[in-house]
Design a protein around this motif. Structure first.
Motif, PDB file in Angstrom:
ATOM      1  N   VAL A   6      33.537  92.101  49.811  1.00 49.65           N
ATOM      2  CA  VAL A   6      33.970  92.350  48.438  1.00 49.65           C
ATOM      3  C   VAL A   6      33.110  91.559  47.459  1.00 49.65           C
ATOM      4  N   ALA A   7      32.609  92.268  46.445  1.00 44.10           N
ATOM      5  CA  ALA A   7      31.948  91.627  45.302  1.00 44.10           C
ATOM      6  C   ALA A   7      32.795  91.904  44.075  1.00 44.10           C
ATOM      7  N   VAL A   8      32.940  90.897  43.221  1.00 38.15           N
ATOM      8  CA  VAL A   8      33.799  91.045  42.045  1.00 38.15           C
ATOM      9  C   VAL A   8      32.963  90.903  40.774  1.00 38.15           C
ATOM     10  N   PRO A   9      33.177  91.806  39.794  1.00 41.28           N
ATOM     11  CA  PRO A   9      32.458  91.678  38.524  1.00 41.28           C
ATOM     12  C   PRO A   9      33.032  90.526  37.697  1.00 41.28           C
ATOM     13  N   ILE A  10      32.166  89.846  36.980  1.00 44.10           N
ATOM     14  CA  ILE A  10      32.602  88.748  36.112  1.00 44.10           C
ATOM     15  C   ILE A  10      32.738  89.305  34.703  1.00 44.10           C
ATOM     16  N   TYR A  11      33.973  89.379  34.231  1.00 44.24           N
ATOM     17  CA  TYR A  11      34.243  89.925  32.896  1.00 44.24           C
ATOM     18  C   TYR A  11      34.368  88.837  31.836  1.00 44.24           C
ATOM     19  N   ASN A  12      34.661  87.617  32.248  1.00 46.82           N
ATOM     20  CA  ASN A  12      34.789  86.511  31.302  1.00 46.82           C
ATOM     21  C   ASN A  12      33.387  86.070  30.854  1.00 46.82           C
ATOM     22  N   THR A  13      33.131  86.096  29.561  1.00 44.35           N
ATOM     23  CA  THR A  13      31.788  85.814  29.030  1.00 44.35           C
ATOM     24  C   THR A  13      31.327  84.405  29.362  1.00 44.35           C
ATOM     25  N   ASP A  14      32.220  83.418  29.231  1.00 42.70           N
ATOM     26  CA  ASP A  14      31.834  82.028  29.507  1.00 42.70           C
ATOM     27  C   ASP A  14      31.449  81.842  30.973  1.00 42.70           C
ATOM     28  N   ILE A  15      32.232  82.435  31.875  1.00 48.08           N
ATOM     29  CA  ILE A  15      31.931  82.308  33.309  1.00 48.08           C
ATOM     30  C   ILE A  15      30.629  83.038  33.638  1.00 48.08           C
ATOM     31  N   LYS A  16      30.435  84.189  33.002  1.00 50.15           N
ATOM     32  CA  LYS A  16      29.190  84.939  33.217  1.00 50.15           C
ATOM     33  C   LYS A  16      27.984  84.087  32.827  1.00 50.15           C
ATOM     34  N   MET A  17      28.069  83.441  31.669  1.00 54.89           N
ATOM     35  CA  MET A  17      26.958  82.584  31.209  1.00 54.89           C
ATOM     36  C   MET A  17      26.779  81.382  32.137  1.00 54.89           C
ATOM     37  N   GLN A  18      27.887  80.839  32.621  1.00 54.93           N
ATOM     38  CA  GLN A  18      27.830  79.704  33.548  1.00 54.93           C
ATOM     39  C   GLN A  18      27.056  80.081  34.812  1.00 54.93           C
ATOM     40  N   LEU A  19      27.324  81.254  35.353  1.00 54.92           N
ATOM     41  CA  LEU A  19      26.658  81.701  36.576  1.00 54.92           C
ATOM     42  C   LEU A  19      25.173  81.970  36.331  1.00 54.92           C
ATOM     43  N   ILE A  20      24.861  82.558  35.191  1.00 60.35           N
ATOM     44  CA  ILE A  20      23.447  82.823  34.869  1.00 60.35           C
ATOM     45  C   ILE A  20      22.683  81.515  34.727  1.00 60.35           C
ATOM     46  N   GLU A  21      23.305  80.527  34.070  1.00 63.45           N
ATOM     47  CA  GLU A  21      22.660  79.216  33.924  1.00 63.45           C
ATOM     48  C   GLU A  21      22.465  78.537  35.277  1.00 63.45           C
ATOM     49  N   MET A  22      23.451  78.676  36.161  1.00 57.85           N
ATOM     50  CA  MET A  22      23.309  78.126  37.515  1.00 57.85           C
ATOM     51  C   MET A  22      22.121  78.767  38.223  1.00 57.85           C
ATOM     52  N   PHE A  23      22.010  80.078  38.084  1.00 54.08           N
ATOM     53  CA  PHE A  23      20.928  80.809  38.742  1.00 54.08           C
ATOM     54  C   PHE A  23      19.566  80.365  38.199  1.00 54.08           C
ATOM     55  N   ILE A  24      19.472  80.208  36.890  1.00 48.17           N
ATOM     56  CA  ILE A  24      18.212  79.760  36.267  1.00 48.17           C
ATOM     57  C   ILE A  24      17.846  78.359  36.755  1.00 48.17           C
ATOM     58  N   THR A  25      18.851  77.498  36.885  1.00 50.26           N
ATOM     59  CA  THR A  25      18.604  76.130  37.380  1.00 50.26           C
ATOM     60  C   THR A  25      18.055  76.166  38.798  1.00 50.26           C
ATOM     61  N   MET A  26      18.629  77.026  39.651  1.00 45.96           N
ATOM     62  CA  MET A  26      18.138  77.132  41.032  1.00 45.96           C
ATOM     63  C   MET A  26      16.697  77.647  41.062  1.00 45.96           C
ATOM     64  N   LEU A  27      16.368  78.553  40.155  1.00 44.15           N
ATOM     65  CA  LEU A  27      14.988  79.057  40.080  1.00 44.15           C
ATOM     66  C   LEU A  27      14.019  77.955  39.645  1.00 44.15           C
ATOM     67  N   SER A  28      14.541  76.960  38.940  1.00 41.11           N
ATOM     68  CA  SER A  28      13.700  75.873  38.425  1.00 41.11           C
ATOM     69  C   SER A  28      13.589  74.698  39.387  1.00 41.11           C
ATOM     70  N   ASP A  29      14.333  74.754  40.504  1.00 39.55           N
ATOM     71  CA  ASP A  29      14.300  73.665  41.496  1.00 39.55           C
ATOM     72  C   ASP A  29      12.881  73.518  42.048  1.00 39.55           C
ATOM     73  N   ASN A  30      12.328  72.321  41.936  1.00 42.05           N
ATOM     74  CA  ASN A  30      10.981  72.082  42.490  1.00 42.05           C
ATOM     75  C   ASN A  30      10.979  70.888  43.444  1.00 42.05           C
ATOM     76  N   VAL A  31      12.168  70.563  43.960  1.00 42.18           N
ATOM     77  CA  VAL A  31      12.304  69.469  44.923  1.00 42.18           C
ATOM     78  C   VAL A  31      12.765  70.002  46.282  1.00 42.18           C
TER      79      VAL A  31
END
Length: 686
Positions: free
Chosen positions: A621-646
């Motif tokens: 099961v995959a669930v859509p994120i409808y809450n705007t704040d949570i959606k932004m939180q997840l996108i920011e987490m993803f961007i941070t992981m893309l920026s990991d250089n350690v």
């Protein structure tokens, strides 16, 4: 054909590259010494499972059809095994080297493993007396002969093997099981800083065990047995399913060997003889200079626990700023969607929500899927209490959760005894979804709390694995979750959904549709984007669509911890695809799907990797994120992981992984998220 081979990597070889990244953490001198020992042990246990499951499966495939080809690189089972073996030998040499280095470093901390060639006379006398008193009475040696056939060697157990010569010059084989719960494996020598492994002591005193024989050669061996059993193909409908799984576990312990490891080189004829007894081909024999089981390193860690510089800095899951734990959790979820991010945030709000549901007089039912749970599970305790309080509790316990079957069988019995309705999964499908539905009826009005996660109904692993858990009162999501449970109760699967993505029928096709939509935006000259975080990518249909998207100009970022069969950066094919793998202190386990650019993005969290087994052969099961704040939180987490250089490695167009070299400030995403969690908790407390 040539182009395909450049774009796709064989699944098994990609997995070996992942385990190489684990080994690199053991080799990394910036990682604290005791944590490096952990990574070495994980490397070894990963390899055990790889042989038991993946190599075992390839051997079975060869017996069925030796010309069978996998669908990405068109390699036959034999070709895959022929490619696997030299890679494993190469990695094991690195493991041997780093193990020796770590053992040398431990001497500085008053820990060293004894070498019988370098001990004093006094130490020798102590060891001999210890062996005679503590170990010799407990071992059961066997000499192979006409009256004594070759014994069954247990999976992953260590045995001492000796070539024995009689007085008349005949050779025999002696075998001694070295595993015994009644004596310690790591033996301290007379209170000093010297230690010895019990199997090395047994091997040393083999002449005392086989008196009257001349010991010509000796070694320690360890057998790995095939564990790849297809439960559904073997199921007997006349048996109770739980009883059938108990029998299946017994059967797995007796399957054919797929690997033999030796601690010392032996004469080729002896190796051939052992292989003949075990019905094992010589190519599956591996020599290693390290102990055959590295789990003893955790005992060493316990001894050194007070030397904090040898360990990672202590981290404790923090209080989530999204919850006020002094107030009812369900009421807070009804007001607004909530997200927990493990291990950075504590699992407490979810556990409290479940306990509230067990006690709340207005809660009429709790439905839940369980795949892996802790041995001392608060979740199970709450479900049992709910049933005892008269609530309708329906639990799907997946008895086919590999290597957790026995634990799940025991929990299923306890749940049934408490009055829960227990379902044991579906024919042909594993239920891997992380889904919980609580139904309340108050003053004639029905409301719901739905929890959907990427993993972790396990209090222990929630402190070690990165996972995400959404809790929502959204009625549309709840009604579709109810449809999932209704289908499971009838032994069926959901055929269509509007909100959730539910494998096996409504996940792969919907993902492909969302990729197609990004392709349309790119062809129209508009920005198009796909971001994916998961454990593994092997689904060829999805990968072919991602290649098509890359060619159309869709920018694709992927954070994939383990297997990735799609090679990025191949000119004219996957130019617009970037792949990173994060291997660090915590096991990356969360799954995030992002489709679309800012302002029109669709974001999901899911239990499913993009592997064919997940998208087409499991209930996920995959669930859509409808809450705007949570959606932004997840996108920011993803961007941070893309920026990991350690702790991130970037995959190049040849399929090799390297830590990104750039001038950016060092960023360890896992440490960043923990620091953020501590700051958030401080702000809540203040």
């Amino acid at each position: 054909m040539k182009t395909q081979q450049k774009i796709f990597m064989n699944r098994e070889l990609s997995w070996l590259k992942f385990n190489e990244r684990v080994l690199e953490e053991a080799e990394n001198r910036e990682v604290p010494l005791c944590e490096r020992l952990t990574f070495a042990s994980i490397y070894q246990s990963n390899l055990d499972e790889f042989f038991m499951v993946r190599v075992g499966s390839l051997i079975d495939q060869m017996l069925l059809d030796k010309n069978m080809k996998e669908n990405k690189t068109k390699m036959t089972p034999q070709e895959q095994i022929d490619a696997i073996i030299p890679q494993v030998q190469k990695l094991n040499r690195r493991k041997d080297s780093v193990y020796e280095e770590m053992m040398d470093s431990l001497k500085e901390h008053n820990i060293h493993l004894v070498n019988f060639q370098k001990i004093s006379k006094k130490e020798s006398e102590y060891l001999r007396a210890y062996f005679q008193a503590e170990i010799a009475p407990l071992i059961s040696p066997t000499i192979i002969g006409k009256r004594q056939p070759f014994p069954f060697l247990k999976n992953k157990e260590i045995y001492a093997v000796a070539v024995l010569e009689t007085k008349n010059g005949k050779e025999k084989l002696g075998i001694i099981p070295c595993g015994n719960e009644t004596f310690d494996r790591l033996i301290n020598i007379s209170g000093k800083d010297a230690y010895m492994l019990s199997e090395e002591m047994i091997l040393h005193y083999v002449p005392r065990i086989f008196k009257g024989y001349h010991v010509k050669a000796k070694t320690l061996i360890r057998i790995t047995r095939n564990a790849d059993i297809d439960a559904d193909s073997m199921y007997d409908e006349d048996l109770d399913y739980r009883d059938f799984m108990v029998e299946l576990i017994k059967k797995r312990k007796k399957l054919a060997p797929v690997r033999m490891e030796l601690s010392r080189e032996m004469d080729g004829e002896i190796i051939d003889l052992l292989c003949e007894y075990l019905e094992l081909e010589r190519k599956y024999v591996f020599y290693t200079q390290t102990p055959l089981d590295l789990s003893f390193v955790f005992k060493i860690q316990d001894i050194l626990r007070k030397e904090t510089e040898l360990f990672f800095e202590k981290r404790v899951p923090q209080r989530s700023p999204q919850f006020n734990e002094e107030m009812p959790i369900m009421d807070q979820i009804e007001k607004e969607d909530k997200l927990l991010s493990y291990p950075y945030e504590s699992m407490r709000p979810f556990l409290k929500m479940l306990q509230e549901a067990a006690e709340d007089k207005d809660v009429v039912s709790i439905k839940m899927t369980l795949y892996r749970v802790a041995k001392q599970s608060k979740i199970i305790a709450s479900l049992i209490e709910a049933a005892e309080n008269g609530k309708d509790v329906t639990i799907l316990v997946e008895l086919k959760a590999r290597f957790d079957e026995e634990n799940n069988i025991e929990w299923s019995r306890q749940l049934e005894d408490a009055g829960c309705r227990v379902i044991y999964g579906l024919d042909g499908y594993k239920v891997h979804s992380k889904l919980c539905l609580v139904t309340r009826k108050k003053k004639g009005k029905v409301s719901y709390i739905t929890q959907i996660g990427t993993g972790n109904y396990n209090e222990k692993t929630s402190r070690l694995y990165t996972d995400l858990s959404l809790m929502t009162a959204n009625v549309d999501i709840a009604l579709e979750a109810a449809e999932v449970f209704q289908a499971l109760s009838m032994g069926e699967t959901v055929e269509e959904t509007d909100h959730l993505l539910v494998a096996p029928h409504c996940l792969q096709n919907k993902v492909i549709h969302m990729i197609d939509r990004e392709i349309e935006h790119a062809k129209a000259g508009e920005p198009a984007y796909i971001g994916l975080k998961m454990n593994s990518l092997t689904d060829k249909k999805i990968m072919e669509k991602l290649i098509k998207a890359s060619k159309a100009g869709v920018k694709i970022d992927m954070v994939i911890r383990g297997i990735c069969c799609l090679i990025p950066g191949v000119k004219g094919e996957t130019d617009n695809i970037q792949v990173r793998s994060i291997v660090g202190r915590y096991l990356e386990h969360s799954r995030i799907y992002i489709f679309g650019t800012k302002g029109r993005e669709k974001v999901y969290i899911a239990s499913a990797d993009f592997m064919t087994r997940n998208t087409l052969r499991r209930v996920e099961v995959a669930v859509p994120i409808y809450n705007t704040d949570i959606k932004m939180q997840l996108i920011e987490m993803f961007i941070t992981m893309l920026s990991d250089n350690v702790k991130a490695r970037e995959e190049d167009h040849n399929g090799n992984y390297k830590i990104p070299k750039n001038q950016d400030t060092p960023l360890n995403s896992q440490e960043f998220f923990y620091k953020q969690a501590y700051l958030n908790a401080e702000n809540v407390n203040s």
